[in-house]
Motif scaffolding. Structure first.
Motif, PDB file in Angstrom:
ATOM      1  N   THR A 119      -4.102   1.020 -11.819  1.00  0.00           N
ATOM      2  CA  THR A 119      -2.796   1.664 -11.642  1.00  0.00           C
ATOM      3  C   THR A 119      -2.475   1.918 -10.181  1.00  0.00           C
ATOM      4  O   THR A 119      -1.356   1.643  -9.727  1.00  0.00           O
ATOM      5  CB  THR A 119      -2.740   2.988 -12.432  1.00  0.00           C
ATOM      6  N   ASP A 120      -3.434   2.418  -9.415  1.00  0.00           N
ATOM      7  CA  ASP A 120      -3.156   2.705  -8.000  1.00  0.00           C
ATOM      8  C   ASP A 120      -2.900   1.421  -7.213  1.00  0.00           C
ATOM      9  O   ASP A 120      -2.058   1.391  -6.319  1.00  0.00           O
ATOM     10  CB  ASP A 120      -4.275   3.532  -7.365  1.00  0.00           C
ATOM     11  N   THR A 121      -3.600   0.357  -7.566  1.00  0.00           N
ATOM     12  CA  THR A 121      -3.361  -0.936  -6.906  1.00  0.00           C
ATOM     13  C   THR A 121      -1.968  -1.450  -7.254  1.00  0.00           C
ATOM     14  O   THR A 121      -1.239  -1.932  -6.379  1.00  0.00           O
ATOM     15  CB  THR A 121      -4.417  -1.974  -7.333  1.00  0.00           C
ATOM     16  N   LYS A 122      -1.607  -1.328  -8.517  1.00  0.00           N
ATOM     17  CA  LYS A 122      -0.285  -1.781  -8.959  1.00  0.00           C
ATOM     18  C   LYS A 122       0.820  -1.019  -8.224  1.00  0.00           C
ATOM     19  O   LYS A 122       1.775  -1.628  -7.719  1.00  0.00           O
ATOM     20  CB  LYS A 122      -0.152  -1.585 -10.468  1.00  0.00           C
ATOM     21  N   SER A 162       0.646   0.553  -5.330  1.00  0.00           N
ATOM     22  CA  SER A 162       0.634   0.160  -3.920  1.00  0.00           C
ATOM     23  C   SER A 162       1.253  -1.218  -3.725  1.00  0.00           C
ATOM     24  O   SER A 162       2.042  -1.426  -2.801  1.00  0.00           O
ATOM     25  CB  SER A 162      -0.806   0.166  -3.400  1.00  0.00           C
ATOM     26  N   ALA A 163       0.916  -2.148  -4.614  1.00  0.00           N
ATOM     27  CA  ALA A 163       1.449  -3.502  -4.513  1.00  0.00           C
ATOM     28  C   ALA A 163       2.960  -3.510  -4.672  1.00  0.00           C
ATOM     29  O   ALA A 163       3.669  -4.200  -3.925  1.00  0.00           O
ATOM     30  CB  ALA A 163       0.793  -4.408  -5.559  1.00  0.00           C
ATOM     31  N   LYS A 220      -4.782  -9.374   0.096  1.00  0.00           N
ATOM     32  CA  LYS A 220      -6.114  -8.781   0.186  1.00  0.00           C
ATOM     33  C   LYS A 220      -6.280  -7.656  -0.832  1.00  0.00           C
ATOM     34  O   LYS A 220      -7.308  -7.570  -1.512  1.00  0.00           O
ATOM     35  CB  LYS A 220      -6.378  -8.265   1.592  1.00  0.00           C
ATOM     36  N   ILE A 221      -5.270  -6.816  -0.956  1.00  0.00           N
ATOM     37  CA  ILE A 221      -5.338  -5.709  -1.907  1.00  0.00           C
ATOM     38  C   ILE A 221      -5.473  -6.227  -3.337  1.00  0.00           C
ATOM     39  O   ILE A 221      -6.297  -5.739  -4.114  1.00  0.00           O
ATOM     40  CB  ILE A 221      -4.096  -4.811  -1.764  1.00  0.00           C
ATOM     41  N   VAL A 222      -4.670  -7.219  -3.694  1.00  0.00           N
ATOM     42  CA  VAL A 222      -4.709  -7.766  -5.056  1.00  0.00           C
ATOM     43  C   VAL A 222      -6.043  -8.467  -5.305  1.00  0.00           C
ATOM     44  O   VAL A 222      -6.648  -8.310  -6.373  1.00  0.00           O
ATOM     45  CB  VAL A 222      -3.513  -8.714  -5.301  1.00  0.00           C
TER      46      VAL A 222
END
Length: 91
Positions: free
Chosen positions: A3-6, A8-9, A52-54
């Motif tokens: 969820t936090d990655t989503k 942020s993306a 990079k994050i994904v």
């Protein structure tokens, strides 16, 4: 995807979308070419950061899960996907 990655993306994509619209306006207004190129370089850097994050999230979730499983084919598939994407080849 976590969820936090989503979140942020999606925020990064919204910012990148704004940058792309800005470049479109710059071109429409016949702005100085080097200024346009600098903005395009900023967009590429932002996309690279997002990539990079994904990818990090993928490693921590999908790949980690596959490597811990007993499914040899799933492990092989994840490794092949990584090799293809990092090597710039299509799977």
């Amino acid at each position: 995807m976590k969820t936090d990655t989503k979140d942020s993306a999606l925020k990064r994509l919204a910012r990148i979308e704004g940058q792309v619209r800005g470049v479109s306006r710059m071109i429409d207004q016949d702005r100085y070419c080097i200024d346009v190129v600098r903005q395009m370089q900023a967009i590429k850097a932002a996309l690279s950061g997002l990539e990079k994050i994904v990818l990090d999230d993928h490693l921590q979730t999908c790949v980690d899960q596959a490597l811990k499983s007993d499914d040899v084919e799933a492990r092989r598939e994840k490794v092949e996907e990584l090799v293809a994407v990092l090597g710039g080849r299509k799977k």
